[in-house]
Design a protein around this motif. Structure first.
Motif, PDB file in Angstrom:
ATOM      1  N   LYS A   1       1.145  -0.782   0.193  1.00 46.56           N
ATOM      2  CA  LYS A   1      -0.020  -0.059   0.139  1.00 46.56           C
ATOM      3  C   LYS A   1       1.044   1.303   0.025  1.00 46.56           C
ATOM      4  O   LYS A   1       1.930   1.888   0.671  1.00 46.56           O
ATOM      5  N   PRO A   2       0.282   2.066  -0.571  1.00 44.31           N
ATOM      6  CA  PRO A   2       1.380   3.625  -0.689  1.00 44.31           C
ATOM      7  C   PRO A   2       2.148   3.800   1.066  1.00 44.31           C
ATOM      8  O   PRO A   2       0.990   3.471   1.875  1.00 44.31           O
TER       9      PRO A   2
ATOM     10  N   LYS B   1       2.525   6.889   3.743  1.00 43.33           N
ATOM     11  CA  LYS B   1       1.928   7.909   4.673  1.00 43.33           C
ATOM     12  C   LYS B   1       1.907   8.923   3.857  1.00 43.33           C
ATOM     13  O   LYS B   1       3.275   9.278   3.482  1.00 43.33           O
ATOM     14  N   GLY B   2       1.076   9.894   3.107  1.00 37.01           N
ATOM     15  CA  GLY B   2       1.570  10.776   2.481  1.00 37.01           C
ATOM     16  C   GLY B   2       1.366  11.233   0.967  1.00 37.01           C
ATOM     17  O   GLY B   2       1.321  11.827   0.016  1.00 37.01           O
ATOM     18  N   ARG B   3       1.306   9.597   0.333  1.00 34.49           N
ATOM     19  CA  ARG B   3       1.593   9.328  -1.249  1.00 34.49           C
ATOM     20  C   ARG B   3      -0.114   8.782  -1.174  1.00 34.49           C
ATOM     21  O   ARG B   3      -0.570   7.992  -0.465  1.00 34.49           O
ATOM     22  N   PHE B   4      -0.171   8.216  -2.643  1.00 35.23           N
ATOM     23  CA  PHE B   4      -1.204   7.147  -2.931  1.00 35.23           C
ATOM     24  C   PHE B   4      -1.035   6.864  -4.123  1.00 35.23           C
ATOM     25  O   PHE B   4      -0.031   6.424  -5.134  1.00 35.23           O
ATOM     26  N   TRP B   5      -1.814   5.530  -4.910  1.00 33.31           N
ATOM     27  CA  TRP B   5      -0.993   5.090  -6.080  1.00 33.31           C
ATOM     28  C   TRP B   5      -1.442   6.067  -7.457  1.00 33.31           C
ATOM     29  O   TRP B   5      -2.561   6.634  -7.002  1.00 33.31           O
ATOM     30  N   ARG B   6      -0.997   5.997  -7.855  1.00 33.92           N
ATOM     31  CA  ARG B   6      -0.914   6.834  -9.529  1.00 33.92           C
ATOM     32  C   ARG B   6      -2.493   6.749  -9.846  1.00 33.92           C
ATOM     33  O   ARG B   6      -2.838   7.618 -10.588  1.00 33.92           O
ATOM     34  N   VAL B   7      -2.497   5.061 -10.091  1.00 36.08           N
ATOM     35  CA  VAL B   7      -3.977   4.810 -11.071  1.00 36.08           C
ATOM     36  C   VAL B   7      -4.807   4.015 -10.053  1.00 36.08           C
ATOM     37  O   VAL B   7      -4.414   3.890  -8.506  1.00 36.08           O
ATOM     38  N   SER B   8      -6.133   4.208  -9.963  1.00 34.39           N
ATOM     39  CA  SER B   8      -7.212   3.782  -9.323  1.00 34.39           C
ATOM     40  C   SER B   8      -7.104   2.092  -9.658  1.00 34.39           C
ATOM     41  O   SER B   8      -6.188   1.054 -10.272  1.00 34.39           O
ATOM     42  N   GLU B   9      -6.827   1.376  -8.162  1.00 35.16           N
ATOM     43  CA  GLU B   9      -7.418  -0.189  -8.128  1.00 35.16           C
ATOM     44  C   GLU B   9      -8.020  -0.997  -9.120  1.00 35.16           C
ATOM     45  O   GLU B   9      -7.022  -1.704 -10.460  1.00 35.16           O
ATOM     46  N   ASP B  10      -8.906  -0.624 -10.292  1.00 31.71           N
ATOM     47  CA  ASP B  10      -9.800  -1.404 -11.289  1.00 31.71           C
ATOM     48  C   ASP B  10      -8.681  -1.095 -12.594  1.00 31.71           C
ATOM     49  O   ASP B  10      -8.059  -1.863 -13.375  1.00 31.71           O
ATOM     50  N   LYS B  11      -7.971   0.026 -12.671  1.00 32.25           N
ATOM     51  CA  LYS B  11      -7.296   0.763 -13.582  1.00 32.25           C
ATOM     52  C   LYS B  11      -5.183  -0.316 -13.466  1.00 32.25           C
ATOM     53  O   LYS B  11      -4.884  -0.930 -14.315  1.00 32.25           O
ATOM     54  N   PHE B  12      -5.266  -0.345 -12.563  1.00 28.54           N
ATOM     55  CA  PHE B  12      -3.971  -1.133 -11.380  1.00 28.54           C
ATOM     56  C   PHE B  12      -4.097  -2.132 -11.991  1.00 28.54           C
ATOM     57  O   PHE B  12      -3.010  -3.828 -13.199  1.00 28.54           O
ATOM     58  N   TRP B  13      -4.525  -2.851 -11.800  1.00 30.01           N
ATOM     59  CA  TRP B  13      -5.202  -4.728 -11.806  1.00 30.01           C
ATOM     60  C   TRP B  13      -5.459  -4.785 -13.659  1.00 30.01           C
ATOM     61  O   TRP B  13      -5.062  -5.627 -14.564  1.00 30.01           O
ATOM     62  N   GLU B  14      -5.670  -4.082 -15.020  1.00 25.67           N
ATOM     63  CA  GLU B  14      -6.034  -3.538 -16.158  1.00 25.67           C
ATOM     64  C   GLU B  14      -4.582  -3.865 -16.763  1.00 25.67           C
ATOM     65  O   GLU B  14      -4.391  -4.255 -17.333  1.00 25.67           O
ATOM     66  N   LEU B  15      -3.782  -2.741 -16.365  1.00 19.75           N
ATOM     67  CA  LEU B  15      -2.143  -3.738 -16.736  1.00 19.75           C
ATOM     68  C   LEU B  15      -1.478  -4.089 -15.916  1.00 19.75           C
ATOM     69  O   LEU B  15      -0.972  -4.611 -16.777  1.00 19.75           O
ATOM     70  N   ASP B  16      -1.900  -4.796 -15.142  1.00 19.31           N
ATOM     71  CA  ASP B  16      -1.118  -5.622 -14.717  1.00 19.31           C
ATOM     72  C   ASP B  16      -1.106  -7.161 -15.614  1.00 19.31           C
ATOM     73  O   ASP B  16      -0.677  -7.740 -15.823  1.00 19.31           O
ATOM     74  N   ALA B  17      -2.982  -7.173 -16.141  1.00 17.14           N
ATOM     75  CA  ALA B  17      -3.538  -8.269 -17.245  1.00 17.14           C
ATOM     76  C   ALA B  17      -2.610  -8.360 -18.708  1.00 17.14           C
ATOM     77  O   ALA B  17      -2.275  -9.131 -19.014  1.00 17.14           O
TER      78      ALA B  17
END
Length: 614
Positions: free
Chosen positions: A217-218, A220-236
């Motif tokens: 997980k990111p 503290k004070g930072r965030f994933w650059r993409v949404s979770e759905d987009k992340f798994w789409e990129l992984d696929a």
């Protein structure tokens, strides 16, 4: 007024590669004070039509105010006078810029902090883009009294920051080298990009589980650059890299094929854009018989600025032209340009001569050619090694071998090691007894290990495998044109305390000069010198009485008014004109012209603004 001195032009060479920008025409070299030049570009109709609001990039390298006097210009002005001069030039430049244009102001550390305040006021603090540091020195100045000064500053402001967009810079071999393909991705080389972002993102707070069960997980004070759905789409799509053993923190792949160029940075190294030494060498090559121009800038520096802030066909302005570097680079890059220089001696000795050589294709220096390092013929460098890295490797190899190029290897000892390892691994071409016999013989015939010097052989092999060469491409072949203009003398002369018309300002010359003063296009039509809307203009070098007014009214169309500017007139004639054609007027030269100057100066004065708030 601007008067034509000469026109320099040359045809485009037939063998010029078509992928290069077209040589430009309609360029201007102007001899005269920048104040008058900028005024003419903005107010004289024939120039305002071409340049007002149409200049994409302005680069100015004003006198640095270093309290030094150079051969080709004086760089010693009081702070307040220098700042006033700069402010006035910025006020003249701003209306010339396009909405998406920019101004680049080159300074040293003497006035840069004051200049920043002036630019904030005139261009708007919100339109500040960056403060670029140019590494002008390629070696330390050991005779410096305090610190060796290595950099100049270039302040960058946009006319409208919301509309301005920088061009990306061409990719370099060093930049490309960070992209690799360790997993043989079919999309080619890639770089592991940071999956986290600092900017708050509501869909960027989640936990994921990697292929080995490890969770991420990111911080503290930072965030994933993409949404979770987009992340798994990129992984696929195999666009997420989990490390060689699938247990590392995930990275988002950034493919080289998707990179259009490099984002410009604010630190410009001399290795990339040249140094003071580079520019002086360029000038010596152009003018080997003359005293070198004191403050030239390297062509690569201006190339970088024009690459970021303009495109082929755009207009570039430099009103402190000096040796003509900005105009020379702009011409070679397919930009249109206007440059001016105060000193006619500098124009004749350097600027005009240099630009003539550029147009005629006789300037082989600067950015005329581009030299890059490439693999030597028949050489294939190891994976992910750039030609520049290979060249540096060879330099270091030579340094080491200069001291001692011997590399001693215990041949018998190493052969014995190889034999034992192969026997142990079960892949030896010898059976067990043969291996024993070989080891026995090696021990008998080479008890000292049989030292062998392979230094020269190893060095030669390494050099051959990493050999590189320079590849030079010609980018400028000549062509295009420019017109040399000069700012004309004043139409007024002062004799003691009386202001009189200059001797040259008579008849047609007076009419043309007055039209320039009135900011109307000089287009003679019978008795009329110019027109604007429903107003006609007449300029008379002589006395105007009632009979002259009646003659003018007889030729003035219905619905039109007239402004008559004359060197002498009767009050009765002035009253007659106002009565017979309301809105018309009769003005005196030079008195009314000077009054007009004073009114404009008062309206533009910062003290007038302060008074309005009292």
């Amino acid at each position: 007024m601007l008067h034509e001195v000469a026109r320099i032009e040359a045809p485009t060479p037939y063998d010029r590669p078509k992928e290069l920008p077209e040589p430009t025409n309609d360029n201007l070299l102007i001899t005269g004070d920048s104040m008058h030049v900028l005024d003419a570009l903005a107010k004289v109709p024939e120039y305002a039509e071409k340049y007002l609001g149409k200049i994409r990039l302005v680069y100015i390298d004003p006198p640095f105010n270093t309290e030094q006097t150079f051969l080709h210009y004086e760089d010693s002005i009081e702070h307040s006078i220098w700042l006033t001069m700069l402010r006035d030039r910025i006020r003249q430049i701003k209306p010339l810029l396009t909405n998406d244009g920019s101004i680049w102001v080159h300074l040293d550390d003497k006035e840069v902090h004051r200049c920043r305040v002036v630019l904030d006021e005139e261009m708007g603090a919100d339109n500040f883009i960056a403060e670029v540091m140019w590494e002008k020195a390629d070696s330390p100045n050991n005779s410096a009294r305090y610190l060796s000064k290595d950099t100049d500053t270039i302040l960058v402001y946009a006319r409208n920051k919301k509309a301005w967009r920088p061009n990306r810079l061409p990719r370099s071999a060093a930049f490309d080298a960070i992209y690799t393909n360790p997993d043989n991705d079919h999309r080619g080389r890639w770089y592991p990009g940071d999956p986290y972002a600092n900017k708050p993102y509501s869909l960027g707070l989640y936990e994921i589980t990697g292929p080995t069960g490890r969770t991420f997980k990111p911080p503290k004070g930072r965030f994933w650059r993409v949404s979770e759905d987009k992340f798994w789409e990129l992984d696929a799509e195999n666009r997420i890299f989990w490390g060689p053993d699938k247990s590392a923190r995930p990275s988002i792949k950034r493919y080289l094929s998707e990179v259009t160029g490099m984002t410009p940075r604010t630190l410009w190294r001399h290795a990339d854009v040249g140094s003071n030494r580079t520019s002086k060498n360029e000038m010596r090559r152009l003018f080997p018989e003359d005293a070198s121009f004191a403050t030239p800038k390297p062509e690569k520096l201006l190339q970088r600025i024009l690459q970021i802030g303009s495109s082929p066909g755009d207009i570039v302005l430099d009103c402190y032209g000096g040796s003509g570097t900005t105009a020379a680079v702009a011409h070679k890059m397919g930009r249109r340009w206007v440059t001016s220089e105060l000193l006619s001696e500098t124009v004749e000795a350097f600027t005009k001569s240099r630009l003539t050589r550029v147009v005629q294709g006789d300037d082989s220096g600067g950015i005329t050619t581009e030299t890059i390092r490439v693999e030597a013929e028949g050489v294939e460098l190891p994976k992910d090694i750039t030609p520049e890295q290979a060249q540096e490797f060879n330099k270091l190899l030579n340094k080491i071998s200069e001291a001692d190029d011997s590399i001693e290897v215990q041949f018998a000892t190493e052969l014995a090691k190889m034999t034992r390892t192969a026997q142990k691994n079960g892949d030896s071409p010898l059976d067990k007894d043969e291996s024993k016999e070989l080891l026995r013989l090696l021990k008998k015939f080479a008890p000292d290990g049989a030292p062998v010097d392979i230094g020269k052989t190893a060095k030669s092999a390494l050099y051959k495998r990493t050999k590189t060469r320079n590849k030079t491409t010609k980018l400028w072949h000549g062509g295009g044109s420019f017109t040399h203009l000069e700012v004309g003398p004043s139409m007024f002369e002062q004799v003691e305390e009386i202001v009189l018309l200059a001797d040259w300002a008579t008849r047609g010359a007076l009419a043309e000069a007055m039209c320039a003063q009135l900011e109307v296009w000089y287009q003679p039509d019978g008795i009329f010198a110019a027109s604007r809307g429903k107003t006609r203009y007449i300029v008379i070098d002589g006395h105007v009485g009632e009979s002259t007014i009646l003659s003018i009214l007889d030729q003035l169309q219905d619905g039109y008014i007239v402004e008559v500017w004359a060197t002498q007139y009767d009050d009765v004639a002035s009253d007659l004109l106002r009565t017979e054609r309301p809105g018309s007027r009769l003005e005196a030269i030079p008195d009314s012209v000077l009054d007009r100057y004073r009114r404009k100066a008062t309206n533009g004065s910062p003290f007038q603004k302060e008074k309005a708030y009292e």
